[in-house]
Scaffold this motif. Sequence first.
Motif, PDB file in Angstrom:
ATOM      1  N   GLU A  76       0.934  -1.223  -0.013  1.00  0.00           N
ATOM      2  CA  GLU A  76      -0.075  -0.039   0.022  1.00  0.00           C
ATOM      3  C   GLU A  76       0.808   1.303  -0.034  1.00  0.00           C
ATOM      4  OE1 GLU A  76      -2.454  -1.002   3.408  1.00  0.00           O
ATOM      5  OE2 GLU A  76      -3.492  -2.117   2.337  1.00  0.00           O
ATOM      6  N   GLN A  77       1.941   1.177   0.803  1.00  0.00           N
ATOM      7  CA  GLN A  77       2.965   2.266   0.700  1.00  0.00           C
ATOM      8  C   GLN A  77       3.670   2.359  -0.409  1.00  0.00           C
ATOM      9  OE1 GLN A  77       5.601   1.374   4.049  1.00  0.00           O
ATOM     10  NE2 GLN A  77       4.264   1.983   5.505  1.00  0.00           N
ATOM     11  N   LEU A  78       3.697   1.363  -1.399  1.00  0.00           N
ATOM     12  CA  LEU A  78       4.289   1.777  -2.716  1.00  0.00           C
ATOM     13  C   LEU A  78       3.221   2.030  -3.558  1.00  0.00           C
ATOM     14  CD1 LEU A  78       6.395  -1.545  -2.957  1.00  0.00           C
ATOM     15  CD2 LEU A  78       7.055   0.765  -2.635  1.00  0.00           C
ATOM     16  N   GLY A  79       1.897   2.375  -3.340  1.00  0.00           N
ATOM     17  CA  GLY A  79       0.869   2.950  -4.090  1.00  0.00           C
ATOM     18  C   GLY A  79       0.066   1.741  -4.939  1.00  0.00           C
ATOM     19  N   LEU A  80       0.059   0.428  -4.485  1.00  0.00           N
ATOM     20  CA  LEU A  80      -0.612  -0.492  -4.920  1.00  0.00           C
ATOM     21  C   LEU A  80      -2.100  -0.503  -4.091  1.00  0.00           C
ATOM     22  CD1 LEU A  80       2.161  -3.068  -5.470  1.00  0.00           C
ATOM     23  CD2 LEU A  80       1.281  -1.797  -7.040  1.00  0.00           C
ATOM     24  N   THR A  81      -2.942  -0.775  -4.730  1.00  0.00           N
ATOM     25  CA  THR A  81      -4.248  -0.659  -4.196  1.00  0.00           C
ATOM     26  C   THR A  81      -5.085  -2.245  -4.190  1.00  0.00           C
ATOM     27  OG1 THR A  81      -5.316  -0.265  -6.355  1.00  0.00           O
ATOM     28  CG2 THR A  81      -4.490   1.654  -5.158  1.00  0.00           C
ATOM     29  N   GLY A  82      -5.994  -2.165  -3.216  1.00  0.00           N
ATOM     30  CA  GLY A  82      -6.945  -3.412  -3.231  1.00  0.00           C
ATOM     31  C   GLY A  82      -5.940  -4.556  -2.732  1.00  0.00           C
ATOM     32  N   VAL A  83      -4.972  -4.410  -1.823  1.00  0.00           N
ATOM     33  CA  VAL A  83      -4.228  -5.307  -1.554  1.00  0.00           C
ATOM     34  C   VAL A  83      -4.591  -6.267  -0.339  1.00  0.00           C
ATOM     35  CG1 VAL A  83      -2.053  -5.860  -0.392  1.00  0.00           C
ATOM     36  CG2 VAL A  83      -2.087  -3.818  -1.574  1.00  0.00           C
ATOM     37  N   ARG A  84      -4.661  -7.684  -0.850  1.00  0.00           N
ATOM     38  CA  ARG A  84      -5.309  -8.669   0.249  1.00  0.00           C
ATOM     39  C   ARG A  84      -4.479  -9.774   0.214  1.00  0.00           C
ATOM     40  NH1 ARG A  84     -11.394 -10.011  -2.777  1.00  0.00           N
ATOM     41  NH2 ARG A  84     -11.942  -7.678  -3.239  1.00  0.00           N
ATOM     42  N   SER A  85      -4.135 -10.409   1.268  1.00  0.00           N
ATOM     43  CA  SER A  85      -3.343 -11.669   1.558  1.00  0.00           C
ATOM     44  C   SER A  85      -4.473 -12.670   1.459  1.00  0.00           C
ATOM     45  CB  SER A  85      -2.476 -11.582   2.505  1.00  0.00           C
ATOM     46  OG  SER A  85      -3.238 -11.411   3.757  1.00  0.00           O
ATOM     47  N   VAL A  86      -3.735 -13.784   1.041  1.00  0.00           N
ATOM     48  CA  VAL A  86      -4.371 -15.031   0.850  1.00  0.00           C
ATOM     49  C   VAL A  86      -3.769 -16.260   1.635  1.00  0.00           C
ATOM     50  CG1 VAL A  86      -5.389 -16.860  -0.513  1.00  0.00           C
ATOM     51  CG2 VAL A  86      -5.579 -14.522  -1.521  1.00  0.00           C
ATOM     52  N   LEU A  87      -4.361 -16.907   2.775  1.00  0.00           N
ATOM     53  CA  LEU A  87      -3.739 -17.723   3.760  1.00  0.00           C
ATOM     54  C   LEU A  87      -2.429 -17.032   4.341  1.00  0.00           C
ATOM     55  CD1 LEU A  87      -3.943 -20.748   1.257  1.00  0.00           C
ATOM     56  CD2 LEU A  87      -5.226 -20.264   3.057  1.00  0.00           C
ATOM     57  N   GLN A  88      -1.700 -17.795   5.055  1.00  0.00           N
ATOM     58  CA  GLN A  88      -0.402 -17.280   5.731  1.00  0.00           C
ATOM     59  C   GLN A  88       0.864 -17.600   5.189  1.00  0.00           C
ATOM     60  OE1 GLN A  88      -0.588 -14.757   8.093  1.00  0.00           O
ATOM     61  NE2 GLN A  88      -2.786 -14.729   7.509  1.00  0.00           N
TER      62      GLN A  88
ATOM     63  N   LYS B   4      -7.785 -21.247  -5.028  1.00  0.00           N
ATOM     64  CA  LYS B   4      -8.207 -20.001  -3.864  1.00  0.00           C
ATOM     65  C   LYS B   4      -7.799 -18.767  -4.278  1.00  0.00           C
ATOM     66  CE  LYS B   4      -8.797 -19.263   1.156  1.00  0.00           C
ATOM     67  NZ  LYS B   4      -9.867 -19.236   0.896  1.00  0.00           N
ATOM     68  N   LEU B   5      -6.621 -18.501  -4.882  1.00  0.00           N
ATOM     69  CA  LEU B   5      -5.891 -17.565  -5.126  1.00  0.00           C
ATOM     70  C   LEU B   5      -6.725 -16.874  -6.518  1.00  0.00           C
ATOM     71  CD1 LEU B   5      -2.283 -18.280  -4.592  1.00  0.00           C
ATOM     72  CD2 LEU B   5      -3.538 -15.928  -3.953  1.00  0.00           C
ATOM     73  N   ALA B   6      -7.010 -17.718  -7.453  1.00  0.00           N
ATOM     74  CA  ALA B   6      -7.646 -17.402  -8.640  1.00  0.00           C
ATOM     75  C   ALA B   6      -9.278 -16.795  -8.139  1.00  0.00           C
ATOM     76  CB  ALA B   6      -8.029 -18.712  -9.462  1.00  0.00           C
ATOM     77  N   VAL B   7      -9.870 -17.497  -7.220  1.00  0.00           N
ATOM     78  CA  VAL B   7     -11.243 -16.804  -6.874  1.00  0.00           C
ATOM     79  C   VAL B   7     -11.071 -15.496  -6.193  1.00  0.00           C
ATOM     80  CG1 VAL B   7     -13.022 -17.273  -4.986  1.00  0.00           C
ATOM     81  CG2 VAL B   7     -12.273 -19.176  -6.453  1.00  0.00           C
ATOM     82  N   THR B   8      -9.978 -15.327  -5.399  1.00  0.00           N
ATOM     83  CA  THR B   8      -9.734 -13.812  -4.923  1.00  0.00           C
ATOM     84  C   THR B   8      -9.546 -12.927  -5.995  1.00  0.00           C
ATOM     85  OG1 THR B   8      -8.810 -15.010  -2.740  1.00  0.00           O
ATOM     86  CG2 THR B   8      -8.149 -12.916  -3.297  1.00  0.00           C
ATOM     87  N   ALA B   9      -8.568 -13.329  -7.056  1.00  0.00           N
ATOM     88  CA  ALA B   9      -8.320 -12.427  -7.850  1.00  0.00           C
ATOM     89  C   ALA B   9      -9.469 -11.987  -8.727  1.00  0.00           C
ATOM     90  CB  ALA B   9      -7.167 -13.067  -8.856  1.00  0.00           C
ATOM     91  N   ARG B  10     -10.434 -12.964  -8.962  1.00  0.00           N
ATOM     92  CA  ARG B  10     -11.541 -12.791  -9.766  1.00  0.00           C
ATOM     93  C   ARG B  10     -12.597 -11.814  -9.014  1.00  0.00           C
ATOM     94  NH1 ARG B  10     -12.387 -18.669 -10.216  1.00  0.00           N
ATOM     95  NH2 ARG B  10     -10.783 -19.424 -11.739  1.00  0.00           N
ATOM     96  N   ASP B  11     -12.504 -11.877  -7.755  1.00  0.00           N
ATOM     97  CA  ASP B  11     -13.523 -11.232  -6.878  1.00  0.00           C
ATOM     98  C   ASP B  11     -12.852  -9.694  -6.939  1.00  0.00           C
ATOM     99  OD1 ASP B  11     -14.985 -13.257  -6.342  1.00  0.00           O
ATOM    100  OD2 ASP B  11     -14.268 -13.590  -4.472  1.00  0.00           O
ATOM    101  N   ALA B  12     -11.628  -9.576  -7.023  1.00  0.00           N
ATOM    102  CA  ALA B  12     -10.960  -8.269  -6.993  1.00  0.00           C
ATOM    103  C   ALA B  12     -11.092  -7.389  -8.061  1.00  0.00           C
ATOM    104  CB  ALA B  12      -9.455  -8.508  -6.761  1.00  0.00           C
ATOM    105  N   LYS B  13     -11.627  -8.120  -9.042  1.00  0.00           N
ATOM    106  CA  LYS B  13     -11.771  -7.299 -10.578  1.00  0.00           C
ATOM    107  C   LYS B  13     -12.916  -6.297 -10.368  1.00  0.00           C
ATOM    108  CE  LYS B  13     -10.224 -10.691 -13.974  1.00  0.00           C
ATOM    109  NZ  LYS B  13     -10.575 -11.483 -15.128  1.00  0.00           N
TER     110      LYS B  13
END
Length: 198
Positions: free
Chosen positions: A45-57, A189-198
């Motif tokens: 977020e500090q680098l100006g990227l937006t909508g940042v989400r983490s998936v699992l740990q 799981k990452l594919a679903v998260t990326a689709r939801d982020a669109k």
Amino acid sequence: MPRIVDVTNHATYGLAMSIRIALLRAINVAGRNKVAMSQLRELLEQLGLTGVRSVLQSGNLVFDSSRLTGEKLESLLEQETAKRLQLTADFLVRSVDEWESTIARNPFSKEAQHDPSHLVIMFLKKVPKPADVNTLRSAIKGPEVLHSDGRQLYLVYPAGIGRSNLTGTLIEQKLQTRGTGRNWNTILKLAVTARDAK
């Protein structure tokens, strides 16, 4: 207060905003090379990227990147992570289209359906040489099977991953490039998260 680098202001990096998936190699949530996912989200977020989400740990991030893509984005993330978090880690970044293509090109559909935790895709920094892939294949001592496709390596571990000698270290050594793997469940799981982020 960390200096904010707004990547959206760099006109030379292209024009379209797009969803990116970033995988971190060689980080842990405990022990050596420890980092909290909240720290990584804050850094992006500090680098100006937006909508940042983490998936699992386990070092999986989804975000919007405007203009900055590919190797330049990976390099920026690696440099800023080292500078701000004192953490040495490789970032492997793919667009949503690349991610979906990787899923579609999986040659192990039976394993994906019936044994997804033993199907792994290793994302690589560069395309390995065919001779190096053959060298890796010759080094397999167990029932593991692999398929090389561009910057992805599809791996099946029928007897499990924990005791297999087809380790990440061996793969990187034989292919002469770095990479990081995720099992099929995490890939989806990452594919679903990326689709939801669109």
